[in-house]
Design an enzyme around this catalytic site. Sequence first.
Site, PDB file in Angstrom:
ATOM      1  N   ASP A 317       0.855  -1.171   0.000  1.00 41.21           N
ATOM      2  CA  ASP A 317       0.000   0.000   0.000  1.00 41.21           C
ATOM      3  C   ASP A 317       0.905   1.240   0.000  1.00 41.21           C
ATOM      4  O   ASP A 317       2.124   1.141   0.053  1.00 41.21           O
ATOM      5  CB  ASP A 317      -0.963  -0.038   1.213  1.00 41.21           C
ATOM      6  CG  ASP A 317      -2.203   0.797   0.995  1.00 41.21           C
ATOM      7  OD1 ASP A 317      -3.238   0.508   1.601  1.00 41.21           O
ATOM      8  OD2 ASP A 317      -2.134   1.755   0.165  1.00 41.21           O
ATOM      9  N   GLU A 513     -10.654   6.622   4.427  1.00 41.21           N
ATOM     10  CA  GLU A 513      -9.648   5.969   5.260  1.00 41.21           C
ATOM     11  C   GLU A 513      -9.775   6.391   6.728  1.00 41.21           C
ATOM     12  O   GLU A 513     -10.887   6.579   7.226  1.00 41.21           O
ATOM     13  CB  GLU A 513      -8.248   6.235   4.695  1.00 41.21           C
ATOM     14  CG  GLU A 513      -8.114   5.729   3.256  1.00 41.21           C
ATOM     15  CD  GLU A 513      -6.686   5.658   2.763  1.00 41.21           C
ATOM     16  OE1 GLU A 513      -6.456   5.950   1.571  1.00 41.21           O
ATOM     17  OE2 GLU A 513      -5.790   5.272   3.532  1.00 41.21           O
TER      18      GLU A 513
END
Length: 621
Positions: A317, A513
Amino acid sequence: MAGPRAASARRSGPLLAACSATVGALLLPFMVASAPTAAAAPRCDSTEDCLAQMTLEEKAGQMTQVNHTNVMDDKEAIAEYGLGSLLSGGGAGPGGEAGGTATEWADMYDEYQRTALQSRLGIPLIYGVDAVHGHSNVVGATVFPHNIGMGATRNSKLVRRAQDITRQEVLGTGIDWNFAPAVSVPRDDRWGRTYEGFGEVPRLASKMGYASIKGSQGHDLDSESVAATAKHYVADGGTTWGTGEDDYLIDQGDARMSEHELRKIHLPPYRAAVRADAASVMISFSSWNGLKMHQHEYLVDDVLKGELGFDGVVISDWAGVRQVEGDSYADKLRKSINAGLDMIMVPDDYEQNIEAIVSEVRAGRISEERIDDAVRRILDLKFDQELFDKPFTDRSYTDDIGSPEHREVAREAVAQSQVLLKNDGVLPLSPDSGKDIVVGGKTADNLGYQMGGWSISWQGSGGDTTEGTTFWEAVQQETEGTDTDVEFVGTDTGQDFSGDVGIWVGGETPYAEGFGDDGDLQLSEDDTKQLDDICAKTDVCVAMLVSGRPLIINEELKTADAFVASWLPGTEGAGMTDVVFGHERFTGRLPVTWPSSVDQEPINRGDGQKPLFRMGYGLRN
Ligand code: GLC
């Protein structure tokens, strides 16, 4: 165990390729330094042929993914370092700004690709983007409901159709790799990424994840495919409240559970993803029992690649390597690559990444076999997608981005995602009942709120950030030409007004997020007041909650005569009025358990708690 993905005919090259390695290495210092502007055509014609010719530096370049903003003013670096991949992180449109039209995205992609083909071996780029609910970075694209709403439809065929449309719209901008679907299994609704999952049980994530991957890639990977990414491996949705990374409360935190629970709840969607021939898997920022996934050799190499037989590309990521324990970047990077990561989303300092790989291999701390395995997976993907033969945008897709036909499918998805939680004989409304309808609330006429996060910008924002239909615009279209009067009061519900029917639309403002981590799950005081006003000043009232997850609505549920969970519907607000005005029946069912108090979190099916609404609940009319 899944068999190998359908191998492209060009993965294994001629035996002669083996002897060209020595020649390439001797000539490299002179050739790369002068980075010739050779004809823009690849100079290797299979994975094995390319591998045999590549230097260690070039192999390290292939494993390096860079956010395009870091090379947009120095494109030559793409060729000079032989970068394997670029991405547009959330909101990184052409010019580095959020937004941009499809043509501007396609022109950007083609320009980067032309530069990549100037590298010594002319290996094309693969370009990644988060098209997580349609190609939602691009102005004018079709934006579908976020995954939690798609989970509420329970319609995997519709998920596949939606992802096939997203595939077409992504291809219309040249891009060939989508960091979707999230096959997270969100277990605590306080997590800011709850809406990116299809629901709280592995069966939903598996079924919808499989459908999404097939919709994106088709039966086999080829030039018509967009490579899918099952993410975030593994148990990203199982982290413990209060363990979030940095300032986050739960996101990127620690999944504290037995291996039995991890395998039962969070691993099945990856078995499904491997069955679907997912091209890639993205590693989670989170940890399992204190060890970062980005360095977890057992779960990545032994389980994902070994036990599950995943033969695609494992990607980090965003700067995920930097969260790994270690004394230096090279130390951290070595742990990630040796754990089984193949592509590193740096996403900025590509020189440091390449130098670190080279130095760790030269020091014998990363084996050449591991590097070759990583590069082989990356090149196999590029050959499977025919990028060597067709590296540029297929502009035949570009004009259909955001087409009425595409939006029609999104509208169908919105309608099927609506979950009716309460209905005291109010819904459906009749568009020509002659009744006066009053519409208000902060989200009633706000396309940005209707879409949520990952929309044009990373975090999303309010307002008309792209083309679409708000709920209020849809109500006007619905009642046009009838003797039903409709009035819009917006958030000014303290004014005098009356009506036969009131409709409040409110809920969460966009987030993405960890910025969405929320320990309260409450509606704002303004939302509640506006709902109360509308319901006090009309004969009957309907509440439409636009949110990425359940919120605590006990009081509001009593106030409204009808209550709909609308999730984050996207650009096609007419899908909401389709069920409100009875063109479609309410069929949506909760993909998550709905708590009566935030103290119940995490709350999930079968945990013995008494929720406000159980997972699977949804009234029909
Ligand atoms: C983000 C997200 C991930 C996304 C990536 C690239 O931090 O965690 O889901 O694909 O970066 O934008």
